[in-house]
Design an enzyme around this catalytic site. Structure first.
Site, mmCIF file in Angstrom:
data_model
loop_
_atom_site.group_PDB
_atom_site.id
_atom_site.type_symbol
_atom_site.label_atom_id
_atom_site.label_comp_id
_atom_site.label_asym_id
_atom_site.label_seq_id
_atom_site.Cartn_x
_atom_site.Cartn_y
_atom_site.Cartn_z
ATOM 1 C CB ALA A 169 6.560 0.795 -1.170
ATOM 2 C CD GLU B 142 6.865 -7.713 -14.211
ATOM 3 O OE1 GLU B 142 7.846 -7.982 -13.485
ATOM 4 O OE2 GLU B 142 5.780 -7.296 -13.780
ATOM 5 N NE ARG B 143 10.009 -2.460 -16.189
ATOM 6 C CZ ARG B 143 10.824 -2.049 -15.236
ATOM 7 N NH1 ARG B 143 12.111 -1.873 -15.488
ATOM 8 N NH2 ARG B 143 10.368 -1.778 -14.024
ATOM 9 N N PRO C 198 0.820 -1.218 0.000
ATOM 10 C CG PRO C 198 -0.872 -1.599 1.549
ATOM 11 C CD PRO C 198 0.406 -2.172 1.035
HETATM 12 C C1 FAD Z 1 -4.128 -4.001 -12.068
HETATM 13 C C2 FAD Z 1 -2.804 -3.967 -11.406
HETATM 14 C C3 FAD Z 1 -2.038 -5.118 -11.371
HETATM 15 C C4 FAD Z 1 -0.801 -5.110 -10.703
HETATM 16 N N1 FAD Z 1 -0.092 -6.280 -10.568
HETATM 17 C C5 FAD Z 1 0.966 -6.318 -9.722
HETATM 18 C C6 FAD Z 1 1.586 -7.562 -9.366
HETATM 19 O O1 FAD Z 1 1.186 -8.630 -9.843
HETATM 20 N N2 FAD Z 1 2.608 -7.537 -8.479
HETATM 21 C C7 FAD Z 1 3.072 -6.383 -7.927
HETATM 22 O O2 FAD Z 1 4.005 -6.444 -7.128
HETATM 23 N N3 FAD Z 1 2.515 -5.178 -8.260
HETATM 24 C C8 FAD Z 1 1.471 -5.128 -9.120
HETATM 25 N N4 FAD Z 1 0.876 -3.931 -9.434
HETATM 26 C C9 FAD Z 1 1.425 -2.711 -8.863
HETATM 27 C C10 FAD Z 1 2.076 -1.785 -9.883
HETATM 28 O O3 FAD Z 1 3.271 -2.315 -10.338
HETATM 29 C C11 FAD Z 1 2.223 -0.407 -9.198
HETATM 30 O O4 FAD Z 1 0.922 0.129 -9.065
HETATM 31 C C12 FAD Z 1 3.113 0.531 -9.987
HETATM 32 O O5 FAD Z 1 4.443 0.097 -9.971
HETATM 33 C C13 FAD Z 1 3.050 1.972 -9.451
HETATM 34 O O6 FAD Z 1 3.217 2.005 -8.065
HETATM 35 P P1 FAD Z 1 2.179 2.816 -7.151
HETATM 36 O O7 FAD Z 1 0.821 2.361 -7.523
HETATM 37 O O8 FAD Z 1 2.592 2.661 -5.744
HETATM 38 O O9 FAD Z 1 2.330 4.312 -7.606
HETATM 39 P P2 FAD Z 1 3.363 5.380 -7.018
HETATM 40 O O10 FAD Z 1 4.712 4.769 -6.953
HETATM 41 O O11 FAD Z 1 2.804 5.947 -5.774
HETATM 42 O O12 FAD Z 1 3.350 6.485 -8.156
HETATM 43 C C14 FAD Z 1 2.359 7.521 -8.250
HETATM 44 C C15 FAD Z 1 2.756 8.437 -9.397
HETATM 45 O O13 FAD Z 1 4.036 9.032 -9.113
HETATM 46 C C16 FAD Z 1 4.926 8.785 -10.178
HETATM 47 N N5 FAD Z 1 6.295 8.619 -9.673
HETATM 48 C C17 FAD Z 1 6.726 7.792 -8.694
HETATM 49 N N6 FAD Z 1 8.049 7.875 -8.575
HETATM 50 C C18 FAD Z 1 8.472 8.752 -9.513
HETATM 51 C C19 FAD Z 1 9.736 9.263 -9.906
HETATM 52 N N7 FAD Z 1 10.873 8.851 -9.326
HETATM 53 N N8 FAD Z 1 9.791 10.178 -10.902
HETATM 54 C C20 FAD Z 1 8.652 10.589 -11.519
HETATM 55 N N9 FAD Z 1 7.428 10.153 -11.200
HETATM 56 C C21 FAD Z 1 7.339 9.234 -10.212
HETATM 57 C C22 FAD Z 1 4.430 7.495 -10.818
HETATM 58 O O14 FAD Z 1 4.906 7.372 -12.149
HETATM 59 C C23 FAD Z 1 2.935 7.697 -10.736
HETATM 60 O O15 FAD Z 1 2.518 8.498 -11.803
HETATM 61 C C24 FAD Z 1 -0.326 -3.908 -10.135
HETATM 62 C C25 FAD Z 1 -1.091 -2.740 -10.218
HETATM 63 C C26 FAD Z 1 -2.334 -2.773 -10.805
HETATM 64 C C27 FAD Z 1 -3.152 -1.534 -10.768
#
Ligand code: FAD
Length: 386
Positions: A133, A245-246, A131
């Site tokens: 990170a 993955e990417r 939640p």
């Molecule tokens: C449907 C779905 C499936 C998923 N599946 C998985 C899974 O199987 N396993 C898993 O581990 N995760 C999974 N995820 C998580 C996903 O990888 C994360 O949501 C994603 O990496 C972004 O993290 P966050 O949501 O915490 O956003 P945040 O990190 O809080 O980012 C919020 C915003 O800030 C921006 N931001 C953050 N840091 C920077 C920076 N340094 N510079 C500029 N901008 C920045 C981001 O780009 C974004 O626009 C899933 C998410 C979804 C919604």
């Protein structure tokens, strides 16, 4: 009209594609709408996919796999994307979760887990995000504390794809306090371990058939041999595995974009306004021509990424650039194609509407577009000149 010739698939790959296409059309497409209502797929489809050889095709026979190559898994991903089947997370299971276990798992864990992933008996998930990170994985709070021969894992994960169905989860946890990246280790947790539980099946704006869950770990006792590789090397392993993955995201986005383009091509030839086909307006023709040019460029990039990956040459920058470009390509294509469908493009029963909503996440998961730009920019701006 063929975009580009794809010369690296053998006759065996082509035959496999035909088989996967039949499986998708007979077993998945007719049930997918129901799975969207259910917000998940039933486990029987995993078993069927296993029986038909659709899971972890790249695993060697010694590891319990069919001993094929990763192109077979690419084909499965392409065919699922072609029909817009976002529910069955085969791709993540085979090309993201299984590699961690196959590359870093102890022989004992590999023997216990991998054959059951190939058969579809165990569904795989990967749990990094929490939640607090996501992009900043170094600040995860899930802890693994050594106790005798075991590790005790405590923490919470969210947004985990295949989360409700998962029988095996690769979990990232901090093993030492305040070490950030250098304190992350990866563990193989099975869903039958005491202290493991699932939270809500999360409701999303798209990809409704995909089960995406919260996972909880309350002092889950994990035997030492379930540690992947070495302690505190988890971040390094993630960096090694993330290019594949990417690449998967690029493959999915390109195939999906091509399919959405094709169905739009059909639609604009059928639909009429002002006594002519929508396809007769110059705006439509130019839009489709531009998208087709983009799709051709996207296909060339995607196939080059696949070939570089097969040669062991797809690095983090190349994979990040591809993920960035293809996820944005899909956004562009779905947006323009909704527009060309008019009001019908906004109706849930139209594939183009679902594709539009499904596509939004591609720019966020597996690293957001901003993080992809960060990775690329670091190489451009910060690395010493060669
Ligand atoms: C449907 C779905 C499936 C998923 N599946 C998985 C899974 O199987 N396993 C898993 O581990 N995760 C999974 N995820 C998580 C996903 O990888 C994360 O949501 C994603 O990496 C972004 O993290 P966050 O949501 O915490 O956003 P945040 O990190 O809080 O980012 C919020 C915003 O800030 C921006 N931001 C953050 N840091 C920077 C920076 N340094 N510079 C500029 N901008 C920045 C981001 O780009 C974004 O626009 C899933 C998410 C979804 C919604």
């Amino acid at each position: 009209m063929e975009l580009l010739k794809r010369t690296f698939f053998s006759p065996e790959h082509q035959a496999f594609r035909d088989q996967v296409r039949r499986f998708c059309e007979n077993e998945i497409a007719p049930r997918h709408a129901q799975w969207e209502q259910d917000h998940g797929v039933p486990l029987d489809i995993w078993r069927k996919a296993g029986e038909n050889g659709l899971l972890c095709c790249w695993l060697t026979e010694e590891q319990g796999g069919p001993g094929a190559d990763v192109l077979f898994d690419v084909i499965v991903a392409e065919e699922l994307s072609r029909i817009g089947a976002t529910g069955p997370g085969f791709n993540l299971h085979s090309m993201v979760v299984a590699p961690y276990i196959a590359h870093y798992g102890t022989p004992e864990v590999q023997r216990a887990i991998l054959p059951r992933m190939v058969s579809g008996e165990l569904v795989g998930a990967i749990a990094m995000t929490e939640p607090g990170a996501g992009s900043d994985l170094a600040s995860i709070k899930t802890r693994a504390v050594r106790e005798g021969d075991d590790w005790l894992i405590t923490g919470q994960k969210t947004f985990i794809t295949n989360g409700q169905n998962a029988g095996v989860i690769v979990v990232a946890a901090q093993t030492e306090d305040a070490q950030g990246k250098g304190g992350i280790s990866m563990f193989v947790v099975t869903a039958d371990m005491a202290g493991f539980s699932r939270g809500r099946n999360l409701h999303k704006i798209g990809q409704h058939a995909q089960d995406t869950a919260e996972l909880f770990f309350d002092q889950v006792r994990v035997p030492a041999h379930h540690l992947l590789g070495e302690v505190n090397k988890g971040f390094r392993y993630m960096m090694q595995e993330l290019p594949q993955e990417r690449l998967c995201i690029s493959v999915n986005c390109q195939s999906r974009a091509e399919a959405v383009f094709e169905l739009t091509q059909t639609y604009v030839k059928d639909r009429k306004a002002f006594k002519q086909r929508i396809a007769d307006f110059q705006n439509t023709r130019f839009k489709l021509a531009s998208l087709w040019a983009d799709l051709q460029a996207g296909r060339a990039l995607c196939d080059s990424m696949i070939q570089r990956h097969l040669a062991g040459e797809l690095d983090s920058i190349g994979a990040s650039a591809g993920k960035l470009w293809h996820s944005e390509l899909l956004a562009r294509v779905t947006d323009e194609c909704v527009q060309l469908h008019g009001g019908y493009g906004y109706m849930q029963e139209y594939a183009v509407a679902r594709a539009y909503c499904d596509a939004r996440i591609e720019r966020i998961y597996a690293g957001t577009s901003e993080i992809m730009k960060e990775i690329i920019a670091r190489a451009i701006c910060d690395e010493p000149r060669k």
